[in-house]
Design a protein around this motif. Structure first.
Motif, PDB file in Angstrom:
ATOM      1  N   GLY A 221      -5.795   4.997   5.055  1.00 44.92           N
ATOM      2  CA  GLY A 221      -6.595   6.120   5.847  1.00 44.92           C
ATOM      3  C   GLY A 221      -7.474   6.942   4.853  1.00 44.92           C
ATOM      4  O   GLY A 221      -7.672   8.160   5.413  1.00 44.92           O
TER       5      GLY A 221
ATOM      6  N   PRO B  23     -10.370   1.398  10.426  1.00 45.14           N
ATOM      7  CA  PRO B  23      -9.962   0.800  11.758  1.00 45.14           C
ATOM      8  C   PRO B  23     -10.764   1.952  12.763  1.00 45.14           C
ATOM      9  O   PRO B  23     -10.683   3.222  12.514  1.00 45.14           O
ATOM     10  CB  PRO B  23      -8.441   1.074  11.904  1.00 45.14           C
TER      11      PRO B  23
ATOM     12  N   GLU C  92     -12.683   4.413   2.952  1.00 47.71           N
ATOM     13  CA  GLU C  92     -13.389   3.698   4.022  1.00 47.71           C
ATOM     14  C   GLU C  92     -14.762   3.833   4.491  1.00 47.71           C
ATOM     15  O   GLU C  92     -15.163   2.925   5.319  1.00 47.71           O
ATOM     16  CB  GLU C  92     -12.231   3.610   5.295  1.00 47.71           C
TER      17      GLU C  92
ATOM     18  N   GLN D 279       0.835  -1.280   0.232  1.00 48.68           N
ATOM     19  CA  GLN D 279      -0.051  -0.130   0.026  1.00 48.68           C
ATOM     20  C   GLN D 279       0.718   1.243  -0.141  1.00 48.68           C
ATOM     21  O   GLN D 279       0.306   2.595   0.029  1.00 48.68           O
ATOM     22  CB  GLN D 279      -0.969  -0.063   1.250  1.00 48.68           C
TER      23      GLN D 279
ATOM     24  N   TRP E  79      -4.324  -2.008  11.175  1.00 49.67           N
ATOM     25  CA  TRP E  79      -5.435  -1.279  10.618  1.00 49.67           C
ATOM     26  C   TRP E  79      -6.189  -2.304   9.912  1.00 49.67           C
ATOM     27  O   TRP E  79      -5.391  -3.015   8.840  1.00 49.67           O
ATOM     28  CB  TRP E  79      -4.854  -0.074   9.552  1.00 49.67           C
ATOM     29  N   MET E  80      -7.228  -2.081   9.574  1.00 47.26           N
ATOM     30  CA  MET E  80      -8.250  -2.898   8.750  1.00 47.26           C
ATOM     31  C   MET E  80      -9.495  -2.139   8.484  1.00 47.26           C
ATOM     32  O   MET E  80     -10.299  -1.750   9.219  1.00 47.26           O
ATOM     33  CB  MET E  80      -8.347  -4.264   9.269  1.00 47.26           C
TER      34      MET E  80
HETATM   35 MO1  MOS Z   1      -6.568   1.320   5.329  1.00 48.12          MO
HETATM   36  S1  MOS Z   1      -7.301   0.068   6.815  1.00 48.12           S
HETATM   37  O1  MOS Z   1      -6.142   2.636   5.893  1.00 48.12           O
HETATM   38  O2  MOS Z   1      -5.773   0.303   4.326  1.00 48.12           O
END
Ligand code: MOS
Length: 707
Positions: free
Chosen positions: A508, A353, A667, A212, A349-350
């Motif tokens: 995030g 989060p 998210e 990522q 983090w998922m």
């Molecule tokens: Mo996301 S849980 O900030 O990849």
């Protein structure tokens, strides 16, 4: 800056298919573990079978004699790495990635060795044959709401926020909700497993990976191996999902060690089963919410306490009280995030989060309060819209939650809803509808970009962005096209290469905003340089940007994306089966760059919400500490048959301080979705489900109106 630089119709806001879509569907796009390298060797990780203890010995001799085996790396012979350096965002790095440095086993599935062989099959066979002797110690893997070692700690935000006299306000309230909610361990499970190939090339370490943020991985590898940052290059062109799990992990570090020892390229790929031990996960949460309100629904008291777990080697706090710090104010407002350290892997983090599990508890409790007061759940929320951030005291950078609820109620058909639970039937099914609010922080991180005017009239953008399936590459193409005042076809965006310079990670919900900002800055300066009579030389004209200063000058505001979630469910009281019949979300998430991929991102989040509400649950064996069913057959994520009509819409929203008006949609789609489903299950059956997932056995145990 303005958002519409030219009279020509902009590309931002118009639907575009993915620029790399054809490559992906034809197989031309190659993922990290598919890229061929001459002389490639394959490493297979061996994970601890005990939950806690020490490695006494490894019987490597018989394994080294097996076909194709080149080495077995372990704590007795692996290269030393540094572990004492500042990690991402200044925190301590998670030592989980610093493999083979000592004989301690801090949790089940801890990497204890890497077997390297000529083929993946040889490596796997040898890894499975490796006998490791352990000295076992007692372990504690059981997460409970009243664990004696739990203590408040900071995570995303402070450990505790506190204002007003909670007990006094609760005592003075016309209605009180006091309830406990739990969510289980959840696993990211991106389709593409983690995989990395490391090699040394002219004195430089090169890693082809799926992550990522290549700068993130390159920076950590440079730190771990004490290399100059310029001596490390990490590339990650296509990524088959991440959901927070694709950072620095054992596989990259083990691959670098093996490539160093063997002086040839080495690839390490995780199996699906290993991902449950090595890729991080979402901590379970135990949350207690207390709400007190006047008869008209105005909140006098709000308390949100959340407990999550972390490992003994690194602290990660799921911080599930986060949404209560933003969504609703009250005369007495208390929030606490606590953790307990157990002998388990480090969570991470998922998928939203904090907000994802936190919104399940908070938005369920709001629904319970609405029921007690006899107030419509949407009205209750609208009556508690705060003027400023309840904890921060900052003005909002646009909120628009009420617009989301109004538009959602209209599209969903909320006005006709009979509030009574357990009274609608369709054959054997009980029907119900539910709603919940969503929010997720919107932000930007410093990024650099380079934009080149090519001699043929096209433009090349180089930015170290990551497209983890979100459509970021396409969104950035549209942003760049508008910034350069050309059609998207004339813009080529290259991403996923640490040699492009520092940029925000895909995390995030900040990626597209952060990267777009950098592209706009570079493009604006390039346009100034390219006066109409300027002839572009063969090597092109390149301008670089850095958003650090611009972000430092940002106005202080409470910046979030918002949304309203709606769900209709059918519950079979005879079998306990819950089916979601339809879901609808309306979001206020800033300017939407590409409606096509944005809709996919938002509906994808809502599908994860269905999955969280009804299916996902990581279960541990207390005796061994390991997972039951660490695979996609046993750990069910919502599949096609679980996903009905899911619709995402948005209202006009615009971040006042962003050059494009972007907030972020990464998210927010999952937030509140599980609560909307749970609230609909209550409306169908009259039974509250405060523990996720809402499995058939739980529905049956709780009972329901007579079938
Ligand atoms: Mo996301 S849980 O900030 O990849």
């Amino acid at each position: 800056m303005t958002t519409a630089p030219t009279a020509r119709q902009g590309a931002v806001g118009t639907a575009h298919t993915r620029v790399e879509g054809r490559d992906k569907v034809t197989g031309a796009a190659r993922y990290a573990a598919e890229i061929p390298f001459p002389g490639l060797a394959h490493g297979w990780l061996v994970l601890s079978t005990v939950a806690r203890g020490r490695i006494r010995a490894l019987d490597t001799a018989p394994v080294l004699a097996m076909p194709g085996v080149r080495t077995v790396l372990h704590h007795g012979n692996a290269p030393q790495v540094a572990t004492d350096y500042p990690g991402l965002m200044g925190g301590k790095p998670d030592p989980t990635a610093a493999v083979f440095q000592h004989d301690r086993v801090p949790h089940p599935g801890w990497p204890v060795a890497l077997v390297v062989a000529e083929t993946p099959e040889q490596a796997r066979e040898a890894a499975e044959a490796l006998v490791v002797h352990y000295e076992q110690e007692p372990h504690d893997v059981v997460f409970t709401a009243d664990h004696p070692r739990a203590r408040p700690t900071g995570g995303f935000g402070p450990a505790v926020t506190e204002k007003g006299d909670l007990e006094a306000e609760l005592a003075a309230s016309a209605a009180v909700v006091d309830a406990e909610y739990t969510t289980p361990e959840e696993y990211h499970n991106p389709m593409e497993p983690h995989g990395a190939t490391a090699r040394w090339e002219d004195g430089r370490l090169e890693v082809v990976d799926s992550n990522q943020g290549t700068m993130w991985v390159a920076g950590e590898l440079a730190n771990l191996f004490s290399l100059d940052p310029s001596a490390v290059r990490v590339r990650s062109e296509h990524v088959g999902g991440g959901f927070g799990s694709k950072g620095v992990r054992a596989h990259q570090v083990a691959a670098v060690m093996a490539a160093t020892v063997l002086r040839r390229p080495v690839r390490v790929v995780m199996t699906r089963r290993q991902m449950f031990s090595l890729a991080g996960y979402r901590s379970p949460t135990a949350q207690r919410i207390r709400l007190g309100a006047d008869a008209d629904g105005r909140l006098r008291a709000l308390e949100h306490r959340s407990l999550s777990l972390t490992s003994t080697v690194h602290e990660f706090n799921e911080s599930a009280s986060a949404p209560s710090r933003v969504m609703y104010d009250a005369d007495a407002h208390h929030t606490v995030n606590s953790v307990v350290r157990l002998d388990v892997g480090t969570p991470t983090w998922m998928r939203a989060p904090g907000e994802a599990p936190g919104s399940f508890a908070l938005e369920s409790a709001l629904d319970e309060l609405a029921e007690k007061l006899g107030v419509d759940p949407i009205d209750l929320r609208l009556r508690n819209e705060p003027e400023r951030g309840p904890v921060s005291g900052l003005p909002f950078a646009g909120r628009n939650l009420s617009a989301c609820f109004r538009e959602g109620a209209r599209r969903f058909g909320w006005a006709d809803r009979d509030p009574r639970p357990g009274v609608r039937r369709d054959g054997r099914w009980l029907l119900g509808t539910g709603t919940a609010a969503a929010s997720f922080p919107a932000g930007a991180g410093p990024s650099t970009a380079a934009v080149t005017a090519e001699a043929d009239g096209s433009f090349t953008v180089r930015i170290n962005a990551a497209d983890i399936g979100t459509g970021a590459r396409t969104a950035l193409t549209l942003v760049a096209a508008d910034a350069l005042d050309v059609v998207p076809d004339r813009v080529r965006v290259r991403i996923g290469d640490s040699d492009f310079g520092p940029a925000m990670i895909a995390g995030g919900s900040t990626g597209t905003r952060s990267w777009s900002w950098a592209i706009r800055l570079a493009a604006a300066e390039l346009r100034e340089r390219l006066a109409p009579d300027v002839r572009v030389p063969p090597e092109g004209v390149t301008v670089r940007s850095d958003t650090t200063a611009a972000l430092g000058a940002l106005t202080q505001r409470e910046r979030h994306s918002y949304g309203a979630q709606f769900a209709e469910v059918a519950v079979d009281p005879a079998t306990g089966e819950v089916r979601v019949r339809r879901m609808l979300g309306v979001f206020a998430a800033g300017r939407i760059v590409n409606p096509l991929t944005a809709r996919g991102q938002l509906t994808g989040g809502m599908v994860w919400g269905i999955s969280m509400a009804l299916h996902e649950e990581g279960v541990r064996d207390r005796a061994t500490g390991g997972h039951y069913g660490a695979d996609l057959a046993s750990y069910h994520v919502a599949a096609h048959a679980d996903v009905p009509a899911v619709e995402a819409h948005w209202v006009d929203d615009h971040d006042p301080d962003d050059p494009v008006g972007i907030k972020g949609i990464g998210e927010v789609g999952i937030v509140g979705a599980a609560a909307a489903v749970a609230n609909a299950v209550w409306h169908a059956t009259g039974v509250r489900h405060r523990h996720l997932p809402i499995r058939p056995d739980r529905v049956l145990l709780a009972g329901a109106p007579d079938a």
